[in-house]
Design an enzyme around this catalytic site. Structure first.
Site, short mmCIF file in Angstrom:
data_model
loop_
_atom_site.label_atom_id
_atom_site.label_comp_id
_atom_site.label_asym_id
_atom_site.label_seq_id
_atom_site.Cartn_x
_atom_site.Cartn_y
_atom_site.Cartn_z
CD GLU A 1 -2.71 -1.33 2.47
OE1 GLU A 1 -3.88 -1.74 2.38
OE2 GLU A 1 -2.18 -1.08 3.56
C1 TNX Z 1 -4.42 -4.13 4.60
S1 TNX Z 1 -2.79 -6.52 4.36
C2 TNX Z 1 -3.16 -3.88 5.12
C3 TNX Z 1 -3.03 -3.41 6.50
C4 TNX Z 1 -4.36 -3.27 7.17
C5 TNX Z 1 -5.25 -4.42 6.79
C6 TNX Z 1 -6.56 -4.44 7.48
C7 TNX Z 1 -1.70 -5.47 4.21
C8 TNX Z 1 -0.42 -5.92 3.73
N1 TNX Z 1 -2.00 -4.19 4.49
O1 TNX Z 1 -2.33 -2.19 6.53
O2 TNX Z 1 -4.16 -3.27 8.55
O3 TNX Z 1 -5.48 -4.34 5.40
O4 TNX Z 1 -7.23 -5.63 7.22
#
Ligand code: TNX
Length: 556
Positions: A349
């Site tokens: 992300e």
């Molecule tokens: C996605 S899964 C994220 C996290 C969040 C999560 C909540 C991932 C690698 N990144 O930053 O906490 O969703 O479900």
């Protein structure tokens, strides 16, 4: 939040006298989670642990440590002394005076006891074990202390649930006769705890380690840094914890682990044959670092501390050399504290670091990790970046058709499977689950169980799958009880996918075996979700205080 199911069920009628006299049948040899690879019951081999039993072990420090752990597991509920002795002949210099006077046997498998034996020729691999229960006692064999440790977890589950009682209870400590030969399907079986969104005390993490150990998981991934908090001390950048560690989701005080705290977690886990995988999430999810060191921010201006739950807005400046000094220092210090081979660099992300800037950044950080002698792990967003030896991608997608990841695998990457719609422990069980998310869907126990890590991602061969991991993100998780409520009973489902041969996969059978874990958790005071699709026994086992007028032989 459901509390541990410890209340006495007042509606239960007193048991008939005949029922009390007839010794209950021991558990079936198949009543184990994760399902063992091979089970050969032998009803003529049932065995009852006697009060004078000894635990005999090879004179190898790691084996003796497992023997001591077994004794510690069995002593509270049984009240038996269970001295640990050398399998050869000599008693150990145990502190407990009572144990010194006990007879010591010369045989490898003492009659009436439990023997833990190393046998490298037994063909049980790095983690497998064989458990033989006969009328003469119990023999656990493995090629490694790790295998013996896993065997101890099986042995524990074959005893009545009252074995989980922290205080002595009267019970017939019967084990079902026969042989279990058991080895794992995948070498990597893990869980992740996000200690950044909410901070959790060292004791809470140690308890999570215990839960992993029960189900033969062997890795605990700690998500140590995120926008809302930096949780691991870094001597060369002290404001990371002093400033970046003082926040968490919702505005609470946060916190951080000192190096001594972290090392305590590492060694507690190592003693349970669990490897810690530390994650420093880069280049995104870094607001807490930017608050502490604005020089790392693209605009060199400190952002305000962040205590919300959005993602994707923060990043360290990929164009500034100082960023790479920072990363080398941080990863260097974390690597030095971490005996395990894996170092997780996040990579998810980072919405504002795109294309070649992102892959160039990742490639540089991958090299930093390699230069530290560690193997890099990252979320599967790393896939487009160039390959580096041994690289591991943690796949958290919800659409298993992922050509970019499949291509990275063709270039040599291996995968840890954490599909968001099956393995994410922060997803709600049902619409009315009081905490958790639902962006990847609802995950009831069946959904957590019914998928195959070996074939899940299109065009990725089973050979490239290192294993499974169940992540627990903690935006809405604020206590140990919350953690346990989301972990149990789904963690054992993921554990079984990682350990058991695919041929054992069977929802109805799993559901019934899982139900048998409920009374164990209840007896141990562990919170869990009474998932409606699991046939939990109606009356949880209530440990009765030991009646001192009754002898063990009378009840055996
Ligand atoms: C996605 S899964 C994220 C996290 C969040 C999560 C909540 C991932 C690698 N990144 O930053 O906490 O969703 O479900």
């Amino acid at each position: 939040m459901p509390s541990p199911a410890r209340e006495v069920d007042a509606a239960t009628p007193p048991r008939a006298a005949g029922e009390l006299l007839a010794p209950p049948a021991p558990h079936r040899l198949t009543d184990v989670v994760p399902a063992p690879a091979q089970v050969q019951p032998d009803p003529t081999g049932d065995w009852v642990l006697p009060a004078e039993a000894v635990i005999a072990a090879n004179a190898d420090p790691a084996v003796l440590a497992v023997a001591a752990q077994l004794a510690e597991l069995l002593r509270p509920a049984t009240g038996y002394p269970l001295p640990v002795v050398h399998a050869a002949s000599r008693p150990l210099p145990v502190a407990d005076a009572a144990s010194r006077s006990l007879p010591v046997t010369d045989t490898a498998a003492p009659v009436g006891g439990i023997a833990l034996l190393l046998d490298e020729a037994a063909g049980l691999g790095a983690e497998g074990y064989r458990l033989d229960v006969t009328r003469d006692g119990v023999r656990l064999t493995a090629g490694t202390a790790t295998g013996l440790f896993h065997g101890v977890q099986t042995l524990r589950q074959l005893l009545p649930p009252a074995i989980e009682s922290p205080t002595p209870v009267t019970a017939r400590w019967a084990l079902p006769g026969g042989t279990i030969t058991d080895t794992p399907r995948f070498p990597y079986r893990g869980a992740m705890l996000d200690v950044a969104r909410h901070f959790f005390a060292v004791e809470d993490i140690l308890r999570v380690v215990d839960h992993l150990a029960r189900y033969k998981l062997n890795h605990l991934h700690l998500h140590l840094t995120d926008d809302q908090g930096w949780r691991i001390a870094v001597d060369s950048w002290p404001r990371l914890t002093a400033v970046g560690g003082a926040t968490e989701v919702g505005g609470g005080p946060g916190g951080h682990y000192t190096k001594a705290d972290y090392q305590r977690i590492v060694s507690y886990a190592a003693a349970r044959h669990i490897t810690i995988v530390p994650e420093i999430d880069l280049p995104g999810h870094t607001n807490s670092a930017l608050v502490a060191y604005p020089e790392l921010a693209p605009d060199k201006i400190a952002p305000p501390p962040y205590t919300g739950t959005e993602v994707g807005f923060s990043y360290v400046d990929p164009a500034d050399e100082r960023t790479y000094d920072f990363i080398a220092d941080v990863l260097g210090e974390v690597a030095a504290l971490t005996p395990g081979p894996l170092l997780h660099i996040g990579g998810d992300e980072a919405f504002k670091v795109k294309g070649e800037v992102y892959t160039g950044f990742v490639e540089r950080v991958q090299r930093i990790v390699a230069d530290l002698g560690k193997t890099v792990v990252g979320w599967h967003q790393l896939a487009p970046a160039g390959h580096v030896d041994g690289r591991v991608l943690q796949w958290w997608g919800t659409n298993a058709d992922d050509p970019t990841t499949a291509d990275a695998v063709r270039r040599g990457a291996r995968l840890i499977l954490s599909p968001g719609n099956h393995a994410y422990l922060d997803m709600k069980y049902a619409p009315d689950t009081p905490i958790g998310h639902d962006w990847a869907g609802l995950i009831d126990v069946r959904k957590a169980y019914d998928w195959d890590p070996g074939t899940h991602v299109s065009d990725v061969p089973t050979m490239a799958v290192l294993g499974v991991e169940a992540p627990l993100w903690t935006e809405s998780v604020t206590s140990l009880a919350d953690i346990e409520f989301l972990l149990l009973p789904r963690l054992p489902a993921i554990a079984e996918l990682g350990w058991s041969p695919r041929a054992t996969h069977d929802w109805a059978d799993f559901r019934d075996r899982l139900a048998g874990q409920g009374p164990r958790w209840a007896t141990a005071g562990i919170t869990f979700h009474r998932a409606p699709e699991v046939p939990w026994p109606n009356t949880p086992t209530i440990p009765t205080q030991r009646d001192t007028t009754q002898t063990d032989t009378a009840t055996a």
